[in-house]
Design a protein around this motif. Structure first.
Motif, short mmCIF file in Angstrom:
data_model
loop_
_atom_site.label_atom_id
_atom_site.label_comp_id
_atom_site.label_asym_id
_atom_site.label_seq_id
_atom_site.Cartn_x
_atom_site.Cartn_y
_atom_site.Cartn_z
N LYS A 1 -3.38 25.16 -4.63
CA LYS A 1 -3.21 25.23 -6.04
C LYS A 1 -2.87 24.15 -6.62
O LYS A 1 -3.27 23.67 -7.65
CB LYS A 1 -2.21 26.55 -6.59
CG LYS A 1 -2.17 26.53 -7.82
CD LYS A 1 -0.90 27.86 -7.86
CE LYS A 1 -0.88 28.10 -9.55
NZ LYS A 1 0.03 29.36 -9.81
N PHE A 2 -2.31 23.32 -5.98
CA PHE A 2 -1.70 22.00 -6.22
C PHE A 2 -2.23 20.59 -5.57
O PHE A 2 -1.19 19.75 -4.88
CB PHE A 2 -0.25 21.93 -6.40
CG PHE A 2 0.18 22.93 -7.09
CD1 PHE A 2 0.34 23.00 -8.40
CD2 PHE A 2 0.82 24.20 -6.50
CE1 PHE A 2 0.84 23.93 -9.15
CE2 PHE A 2 1.36 25.08 -7.05
CZ PHE A 2 1.24 25.00 -8.66
N TYR B 1 -0.81 16.93 -5.59
CA TYR B 1 0.51 16.77 -4.95
C TYR B 1 0.35 16.47 -3.42
O TYR B 1 1.51 16.22 -2.63
CB TYR B 1 1.45 17.74 -5.08
CG TYR B 1 2.25 17.89 -6.69
CD1 TYR B 1 3.07 17.08 -7.14
CD2 TYR B 1 1.31 18.54 -7.58
CE1 TYR B 1 3.53 17.10 -8.30
CE2 TYR B 1 1.72 18.54 -8.79
CZ TYR B 1 2.88 17.85 -9.38
OH TYR B 1 3.16 17.76 -10.63
#
Length: 223
Positions: free
Chosen positions: A75-76, A79
């Motif tokens: 989802k990220f 990062y």
């Protein structure tokens, strides 16, 4: 907060070394599977990406495809920093836009390196060069030479405290799995642990494969 090296040895073994300012880095970032490959998941770490990448490699994906598969479940991705080596020695690296501090990566034949919050980008070049130029007789020794070269070149911007190494060969379990979870000199301590483990490594492999052929255990109570 992390720098790592993932590699496939010419004999078919896979291995990884990792170092960080945070505790227990190997527990989160290190993912190695016999006959399959290696995945490092680091920076703002999502440990789940390791098994996803390894499963993709096991299904026949190459490093680039396995990396894309892992990131498709993330989802990220901005990062995350992810490094992959496949069964043929192919490599792939992802460093998201939110990778921390000074960060860099490099790829070579059968090896890839990446790091974040580094003293400078030269640390990563030293990590790879220290590995490929090592004359150590063991795969573990060459991996540790890479890690030592990175620390000597400046390492992280701040002090490091944890480190780990894992190697798999022709059996399903890691033949070397050493970790330093909190120490003032984690790379030096990891190398010391290797000097303890190296002369016993083969014996413990034999005990797993065929205990009838294993040497005595050399401990009190062993008949």
């Amino acid at each position: 907060m992390t720098f790592s090296l993932v590699a496939r040895d010419s004999g078919g073994a896979f291995g990884m070394v990792v170092c960080s300012s945070s505790p227990a880095v190997a527990a989160r970032c290190l993912h190695v599977r016999s006959g399959v490959g290696v995945v490092a998941s680091q920076n703002v770490t999502n440990p789940q990406l390791g098994p996803i990448g390894l499963d993709a490699l096991a299904s026949g994906a190459n490093a680039e495809t396995a990396l894309k598969t892992a990131l498709a479940h993330e989802k990220f991705p901005e990062y995350r920093q992810v490094v992959v080596v496949d069964a043929d020695g192919g490599t792939a690296v992802h460093s998201g836009a939110q990778t921390l501090g000074v960060h860099s990566s490099a790829q070579g034949s059968g090896a890839a390196v990446a790091g974040n919050m580094l003293r400078d980008e030269g640390v990563i070049r030293s990590l790879l060069f220290g590995y490929v130029s090592s004359t150590a007789p063991t795969f573990e020794g060459r991996l540790l030479d890479g890690l030592t070269a990175a620390v000597t070149a400046g390492g992280e911007a701040g002090p490091v405290h944890s480190a780990g190494i894992q190697v798999v060969e022709d059996v399903p379990w890691p033949v070397t799995d050493l970790r330093v979870d909190w120490h003032d000199d984690p790379v030096g301590e990891l190398r010391r642990l290797w000097t303890v483990w190296e002369p016993q490594k083969r014996d413990y492999r034999v005990r797993g494969v065929d205990p009838t052929a294993a040497p005595s255990y050399g401990v009190p109570g062993d008949l």
